[in-house]
Scaffold this motif. Structure first.
Motif, PDB file in Angstrom:
ATOM      1  N   GLN A 250       0.827  -1.204   0.000  1.00 41.39           N
ATOM      2  CA  GLN A 250       0.000   0.000   0.000  1.00 41.39           C
ATOM      3  C   GLN A 250       0.866   1.260   0.000  1.00 41.39           C
ATOM      4  O   GLN A 250       0.571   2.226  -0.707  1.00 41.39           O
TER       5      GLN A 250
ATOM      6  N   TYR B  76       2.275   1.644  -3.423  1.00 40.29           N
ATOM      7  CA  TYR B  76       1.235   2.069  -4.359  1.00 40.29           C
ATOM      8  C   TYR B  76       0.858   3.530  -4.147  1.00 40.29           C
ATOM      9  O   TYR B  76       0.656   4.270  -5.097  1.00 40.29           O
TER      10      TYR B  76
ATOM     11  N   LYS C 270      -0.403   4.418  -9.927  1.00 40.61           N
ATOM     12  CA  LYS C 270      -0.621   3.339 -10.889  1.00 40.61           C
ATOM     13  C   LYS C 270       0.684   2.806 -11.468  1.00 40.61           C
ATOM     14  O   LYS C 270       0.768   1.647 -11.862  1.00 40.61           O
TER      15      LYS C 270
ATOM     16  N   SER D 118       3.217   1.959  -9.973  1.00 45.18           N
ATOM     17  CA  SER D 118       3.752   0.868  -9.144  1.00 45.18           C
ATOM     18  C   SER D 118       3.388  -0.488  -9.734  1.00 45.18           C
ATOM     19  O   SER D 118       4.055  -1.483  -9.454  1.00 45.18           O
TER      20      SER D 118
ATOM     21  N   SER E 206       4.808  -5.161 -10.624  1.00 45.73           N
ATOM     22  CA  SER E 206       4.005  -6.337 -10.266  1.00 45.73           C
ATOM     23  C   SER E 206       4.715  -7.652 -10.569  1.00 45.73           C
ATOM     24  O   SER E 206       4.288  -8.699 -10.107  1.00 45.73           O
TER      25      SER E 206
ATOM     26  N   ILE F  69       0.893  -5.844  -4.639  1.00 43.15           N
ATOM     27  CA  ILE F  69       0.631  -4.597  -5.357  1.00 43.15           C
ATOM     28  C   ILE F  69      -0.625  -4.733  -6.216  1.00 43.15           C
ATOM     29  O   ILE F  69      -1.450  -3.824  -6.271  1.00 43.15           O
TER      30      ILE F  69
ATOM     31  N   ALA G  32      -4.028  -2.633  -5.777  1.00 45.26           N
ATOM     32  CA  ALA G  32      -4.631  -1.885  -6.891  1.00 45.26           C
ATOM     33  C   ALA G  32      -6.146  -2.076  -6.899  1.00 45.26           C
ATOM     34  O   ALA G  32      -6.896  -1.142  -7.185  1.00 45.26           O
TER      35      ALA G  32
ATOM     36  N   GLU H 137      -8.085   0.972  -8.610  1.00 43.48           N
ATOM     37  CA  GLU H 137      -7.436   1.329  -9.881  1.00 43.48           C
ATOM     38  C   GLU H 137      -8.363   0.894 -11.017  1.00 43.48           C
ATOM     39  O   GLU H 137      -8.851  -0.229 -11.010  1.00 43.48           O
TER      40      GLU H 137
END
Length: 145
Positions: A85, A88, A93, A95, A99, A108, A112, A117
């Motif tokens: 978190q 992120y 976004k 980040s 993934s 992550i 999201a 997201e």
């Protein structure tokens, strides 16, 4: 039939590896590439599809699972979720381009979903990083430059 099973096995390992389950798909991909019995293009495509679908499953979980984070069965340790978190919130976004990373990558994608997201953005960024990882691994395995 054996070819189909190999592709299905790769897909399943890539799908599982992208979820919060402790699995890896890299060794499966490398083994199949090294065997030279399969198209590297199709191996990358199948692995990428499975991995993106697994990340999408995490995103879906994130959409509704936040309310359960204090339960003992919650699939991500609180410290890992807090790191994801923080990552992120710091990078937004973008980040999602991380993934593919071990330990924080799967959380992550879950975060999201928690942070809502939009799906098109999520899928675009996750697909870039997942395809890139498998492409890089295949290139490193075959020695292509």
């Amino acid at each position: 039939m054996a070819d189909l099973l190999a592709y299905l096995g790769l897909f399943a390992s890539a799908l599982g590896a992208a979820t919060i389950m402790p699995m890896q798909s890299e060794a499966v991909l490398v083994g199949l590439v090294v065997s030279e019995k399969f198209s590297t293009f199709w191996l990358i495509l199948v692995a990428s599809l499975g991995n993106v679908l697994g990340a999408f499953a995490n995103w879906l979980l994130g959409r509704g699972i936040e309310r359960f984070r204090d339960r003992p069965w919650f699939p991500i340790k609180p410290a890992a979720l807090e790191r994801a978190q923080a990552w992120y919130q710091r990078f937004g976004k973008w980040s999602l381009l991380g993934s593919w990373l071990p330990v924080v990558g799967d959380p992550i994608t879950l975060v999201a979903g928690v942070l809502r997201e939009p799906l098109p953005t999520f899928l675009a960024l996750v697909t870039i990083t997942k395809v890139g990882r498998y492409l890089g691994l295949a290139v490193a395995t075959t020695g292509l430059t």
